[in-house]
Write an enzyme that holds these catalytic residues in place. Sequence first.
Site, PDB file in Angstrom:
ATOM      1  N   ARG A  72       0.852  -1.184   0.000  1.00 61.46           N
ATOM      2  CA  ARG A  72       0.000   0.000   0.000  1.00 61.46           C
ATOM      3  C   ARG A  72       0.884   1.229   0.000  1.00 61.46           C
ATOM      4  O   ARG A  72       2.103   1.130   0.127  1.00 61.46           O
ATOM      5  CB  ARG A  72      -1.023  -0.004   1.151  1.00 61.46           C
ATOM      6  CG  ARG A  72      -0.696  -0.728   2.420  1.00 61.46           C
ATOM      7  CD  ARG A  72       0.216  -0.029   3.395  1.00 61.46           C
ATOM      8  NE  ARG A  72      -0.001   1.392   3.482  1.00 61.46           N
ATOM      9  CZ  ARG A  72       0.949   2.266   3.691  1.00 61.46           C
ATOM     10  NH1 ARG A  72       2.216   1.870   3.836  1.00 61.46           N
ATOM     11  NH2 ARG A  72       0.711   3.548   3.769  1.00 61.46           N
ATOM     12  N   GLY A  73       0.229   2.398  -0.134  1.00 57.89           N
ATOM     13  CA  GLY A  73       0.990   3.621  -0.344  1.00 57.89           C
ATOM     14  C   GLY A  73       1.047   3.866  -1.846  1.00 57.89           C
ATOM     15  O   GLY A  73       1.298   2.925  -2.626  1.00 57.89           O
ATOM     16  N   ALA A  74       0.808   5.117  -2.252  1.00 58.30           N
ATOM     17  CA  ALA A  74       0.619   5.414  -3.679  1.00 58.30           C
ATOM     18  C   ALA A  74       1.787   4.950  -4.558  1.00 58.30           C
ATOM     19  O   ALA A  74       1.582   4.226  -5.546  1.00 58.30           O
ATOM     20  CB  ALA A  74       0.349   6.910  -3.847  1.00 58.30           C
ATOM     21  N   ARG A 115      -7.618  -0.197  -6.795  1.00 53.86           N
ATOM     22  CA  ARG A 115      -7.797   0.926  -5.864  1.00 53.86           C
ATOM     23  C   ARG A 115      -7.879   2.211  -6.705  1.00 53.86           C
ATOM     24  O   ARG A 115      -6.958   2.496  -7.475  1.00 53.86           O
ATOM     25  CB  ARG A 115      -6.630   1.023  -4.859  1.00 53.86           C
ATOM     26  CG  ARG A 115      -6.546  -0.172  -3.918  1.00 53.86           C
ATOM     27  CD  ARG A 115      -5.618   0.107  -2.745  1.00 53.86           C
ATOM     28  NE  ARG A 115      -6.253   0.957  -1.757  1.00 53.86           N
ATOM     29  CZ  ARG A 115      -5.594   1.492  -0.703  1.00 53.86           C
ATOM     30  NH1 ARG A 115      -4.304   1.270  -0.563  1.00 53.86           N
ATOM     31  NH2 ARG A 115      -6.228   2.240   0.168  1.00 53.86           N
ATOM     32  N   GLN A 222      -2.368   2.421  10.015  1.00 49.08           N
ATOM     33  CA  GLN A 222      -1.068   2.481   9.316  1.00 49.08           C
ATOM     34  C   GLN A 222      -0.046   3.306  10.098  1.00 49.08           C
ATOM     35  O   GLN A 222       1.153   3.044  10.012  1.00 49.08           O
ATOM     36  CB  GLN A 222      -1.249   3.090   7.910  1.00 49.08           C
ATOM     37  CG  GLN A 222      -1.941   2.200   6.901  1.00 49.08           C
ATOM     38  CD  GLN A 222      -3.436   2.454   6.853  1.00 49.08           C
ATOM     39  OE1 GLN A 222      -4.043   2.831   7.852  1.00 49.08           O
ATOM     40  NE2 GLN A 222      -4.041   2.238   5.704  1.00 49.08           N
ATOM     41  N   ASP A 263      -1.987  10.863  -2.210  1.00 54.21           N
ATOM     42  CA  ASP A 263      -2.384   9.842  -3.180  1.00 54.21           C
ATOM     43  C   ASP A 263      -2.705  10.431  -4.543  1.00 54.21           C
ATOM     44  O   ASP A 263      -2.575   9.764  -5.567  1.00 54.21           O
ATOM     45  CB  ASP A 263      -3.586   9.050  -2.659  1.00 54.21           C
ATOM     46  CG  ASP A 263      -3.135   8.067  -1.603  1.00 54.21           C
ATOM     47  OD1 ASP A 263      -2.969   8.476  -0.439  1.00 54.21           O
ATOM     48  OD2 ASP A 263      -2.892   6.897  -1.958  1.00 54.21           O
ATOM     49  N   ASN A 273      -5.391  12.383   0.511  1.00 55.30           N
ATOM     50  CA  ASN A 273      -4.513  11.524   1.310  1.00 55.30           C
ATOM     51  C   ASN A 273      -5.400  10.774   2.293  1.00 55.30           C
ATOM     52  O   ASN A 273      -6.627  10.945   2.311  1.00 55.30           O
ATOM     53  CB  ASN A 273      -3.442  12.362   2.027  1.00 55.30           C
ATOM     54  CG  ASN A 273      -2.353  11.489   2.637  1.00 55.30           C
ATOM     55  OD1 ASN A 273      -1.806  10.610   1.975  1.00 55.30           O
ATOM     56  ND2 ASN A 273      -2.041  11.685   3.908  1.00 55.30           N
ATOM     57  N   LYS A 274      -4.803   9.947   3.108  1.00 56.71           N
ATOM     58  CA  LYS A 274      -5.540   9.085   4.029  1.00 56.71           C
ATOM     59  C   LYS A 274      -6.605   9.845   4.808  1.00 56.71           C
ATOM     60  O   LYS A 274      -6.364  10.974   5.250  1.00 56.71           O
ATOM     61  CB  LYS A 274      -4.527   8.435   4.985  1.00 56.71           C
ATOM     62  CG  LYS A 274      -5.099   7.538   6.051  1.00 56.71           C
ATOM     63  CD  LYS A 274      -6.012   6.456   5.516  1.00 56.71           C
ATOM     64  CE  LYS A 274      -5.358   5.588   4.470  1.00 56.71           C
ATOM     65  NZ  LYS A 274      -6.342   4.699   3.768  1.00 56.71           N
TER      66      LYS A 274
HETATM   67  O1  MRU Z   1      -4.624   3.174   2.251  1.00 58.87           O
HETATM   68  P1  MRU Z   1      -3.140   3.385   2.191  1.00 58.87           P
HETATM   69  O2  MRU Z   1      -2.407   2.814   3.349  1.00 58.87           O
HETATM   70  O3  MRU Z   1      -2.575   2.940   0.866  1.00 58.87           O
HETATM   71  O4  MRU Z   1      -2.976   4.968   2.254  1.00 58.87           O
HETATM   72  C1  MRU Z   1      -1.679   5.498   2.104  1.00 58.87           C
HETATM   73  C2  MRU Z   1      -1.621   6.978   2.229  1.00 58.87           C
HETATM   74  O5  MRU Z   1      -2.614   7.644   2.400  1.00 58.87           O
HETATM   75  C3  MRU Z   1      -0.271   7.596   2.045  1.00 58.87           C
HETATM   76  O6  MRU Z   1      -0.162   8.758   2.818  1.00 58.87           O
HETATM   77  C4  MRU Z   1      -0.066   7.970   0.567  1.00 58.87           C
HETATM   78  O7  MRU Z   1      -0.357   6.883  -0.257  1.00 58.87           O
HETATM   79  C5  MRU Z   1       1.315   8.443   0.301  1.00 58.87           C
HETATM   80  S1  MRU Z   1       2.503   7.148   0.413  1.00 58.87           S
HETATM   81  C6  MRU Z   1       4.033   7.788   0.047  1.00 58.87           C
END
Ligand code: MRU
Length: 374
Positions: A72-74, A115, A222, A263, A273-274
Amino acid sequence: MAQWGMMNQSSEDASVSRGRNARGLPDTLKWAGGRDGCLRLVDQTLLPGRVEIRSCTTVEEVWEAIRGLRVRGAPAIGVAASYGLCLGTRGTRHEATEVFRQKLRAVGEYLCAARPTAVNLGWAIARVTRVAEAAGDISAERIWDGLLAEADAIAREDADTCRRIGEVGAILVPDGGGVLTHCNAGALATVAYGTALSVLYAAHEQGRRFRVFADETRPLLQGARLTAFELDAAGIDVTVICDSAAASLMASGQVQLVVVGADRIAANGDTANKIGTYSVAVAARQHEIPFYVAAPRSTFDLSLADGTGIPIEQRPEEEVRGGFGLDVVPPGVRCYNPAFDVTPSALITGIITEAGLISPVSTERIARLVNDAG
Ligand code: MRU
């Protein structure tokens, strides 16, 4: 772009192959085994209790790993999807070129749907797909080698880009101060270093001393599970707080900087973002604390004028209702679970990219930096 001249080299030679990442933890994700290899990734649903590597040998396994937040993470899901394209088309590399290309398009659409919010997923798929489209009239097998080389290039570049984001942003970290972050935008969200956390790693390396507050980040934690895990492993002072404690911590004068990942960033700087990031930005503005977003240029989506067009992923109610073995909502009561929110650009002090800092944030400055340096 990967060079066609590299195509006959084994992918193992060309891939990001540090074995263990800069923080002393296993690589977040990595292709192993050359042309007949697989994608190996740290299963992040098991952290921090267990560090387990999962091997994905099919595109369905990659899709499930992305959808289920094992990776996970963009930026990391963009890299995973690039290798997913290789796995999903490997079985057709002895077919006619046009059959191969059709399969590639279908696999790309399938992966893209895993996603919706992080633009890096579609960005990486489009970049790898362009290699096949530009290849001309060569065999499917040679095109496939090009896809793998391009996926390797995306992975390599991600690590370099993240390192540069850290170098650009380190100066913003207050020596002796407190930094708050939300979710995980660290090495676990990228090939290495992270985005928001790369800024902290670089500042730490430069000898600045600071304390990090990691929002736990409901519902999937997370911040508590991943950010605390990797910062602690790097020897950085980190304290986990409940998401709801952020504003009062700011009011008490313990936070001098907020830095988060992204994201998708619209042309005017509105940033997805999250979920919970927006509340943090509102609280930071109330307490006159600088609020920075750290992201690579691949996270900008200039096709969207502002954040209203950003697709927000809705996740299963069960993630709010329970998770981690305990139901906390009465049976029959509904839960609402958007995975992301959008922070308006007016609340963002600056955006830290590998090509420099955008501050103040404006459509013109964003366009100049993303296009000029791209
Ligand atoms: O749902 P996730 O854990 O994939 O969400 C991740 C985030 O919101 C991060 O802040 C974002 O993807 C940036 S990662 C460098």
